[in-house]
Write a protein that holds these residues in place. Structure first.
Motif, PDB file in Angstrom:
ATOM      1  N   ARG A 134       0.229  24.421 -29.880  1.00  0.00           N
ATOM      2  CA  ARG A 134       0.562  23.176 -30.937  1.00  0.00           C
ATOM      3  C   ARG A 134       1.822  23.587 -31.763  1.00  0.00           C
ATOM      4  O   ARG A 134       2.546  22.451 -31.830  1.00  0.00           O
ATOM      5  CB  ARG A 134      -0.550  22.691 -31.647  1.00  0.00           C
ATOM      6  N   GLU A 135       1.705  24.876 -32.412  1.00  0.00           N
ATOM      7  CA  GLU A 135       3.020  25.069 -33.192  1.00  0.00           C
ATOM      8  C   GLU A 135       4.074  24.790 -32.468  1.00  0.00           C
ATOM      9  O   GLU A 135       5.080  24.419 -32.833  1.00  0.00           O
ATOM     10  CB  GLU A 135       2.734  26.331 -33.949  1.00  0.00           C
ATOM     11  N   GLU A 138       5.254  21.325 -31.441  1.00  0.00           N
ATOM     12  CA  GLU A 138       5.729  20.694 -32.833  1.00  0.00           C
ATOM     13  C   GLU A 138       7.135  21.047 -33.052  1.00  0.00           C
ATOM     14  O   GLU A 138       8.114  20.267 -33.417  1.00  0.00           O
ATOM     15  CB  GLU A 138       5.006  21.056 -33.941  1.00  0.00           C
TER      16      GLU A 138
END
Length: 199
Positions: A134-135, A138
């Protein structure tokens, strides 16, 4: 001394030959294979590893293992580098296997006591992997937005330099429609018919 001895057992015949060539008689060195460090020496032209396996703890005769094969078959020797008969060391193999099993059980029990069973380990690893993914997504999305914003700013700056606004070129004379200005700025069109030039 460092050697690259790549094979399934992390030792090749070429590596064994190189060990023989580089190790001097009675020299001690550290040997790393299969994720274990061992003491290695050369005696009488043969290579020997110090027998440190826990299975040999109750075998007072076994001190060295002769290293002359790459597949793990080794000859067990005394402190004087003399061969120990297998009949005298049959318990060593059994005890080594039992000690390995006992170590695995003890490790599993310790992990259970700490609340880290295999399923929990896998779950925490999965959660960490998802968080890192997810990081990364993003960061990629933010970088994409920044690139688009920079591209838009470049286009706007270029349009401003060329005298264009958001709706096209700005009027040269205030209050005059763009089409009239364009017609005034263009030279008269020339047409050619036959041998004549018409204006």
């Amino acid at each position: 001394m460092c050697h690259d001895l790549g094979s399934a057992s992390q030792l090749s015949y070429h590596g064994l030959v190189q060990l023989h060539a580089s190790l001097a008689e009675a020299e001690l060195a550290v040997f790393f294979r299969n994720n274990h460090f061992a003491t290695i020496t050369k005696h009488g032209g043969e290579l020997y590893l110090l027998a440190t396996d826990v299975g040999f703890a109750r075998e007072p005769l076994v001190v060295w293992e002769r290293l002359n094969q790459i597949d793990g078959d080794s000859t067990l020797c005394t402190s004087e580098f003399e061969r120990v008969e297998e009949s005298l060391t049959t318990t060593a193999t059994e005890e080594a296997a039992a000690a390995a099993i006992a170590a695995d059980i003890a490790e599993a029990e310790a992990r259970e006591a700490a609340g880290l069973g295999p399923a929990q380990d896998e779950a925490s690893d999965m959660a960490l992997a998802i968080q890192l993914q997810r990081e990364e997504e993003e960061q990629a999305q933010l970088a994409e937005q920044q690139m688009q914003q920079m591209q838009l700013q470049r286009e706007q700056a270029l349009a401003a330099q060329q005298g264009y606004g958001p709706a096209g070129p700005a009027p040269a004379y205030p209050g005059q429609p763009y089409r009239q200005q364009q017609q005034q700025q263009q030279p008269p069109q020339q047409q050619q018919r036959g041998n004549c030039l018409l204006q």
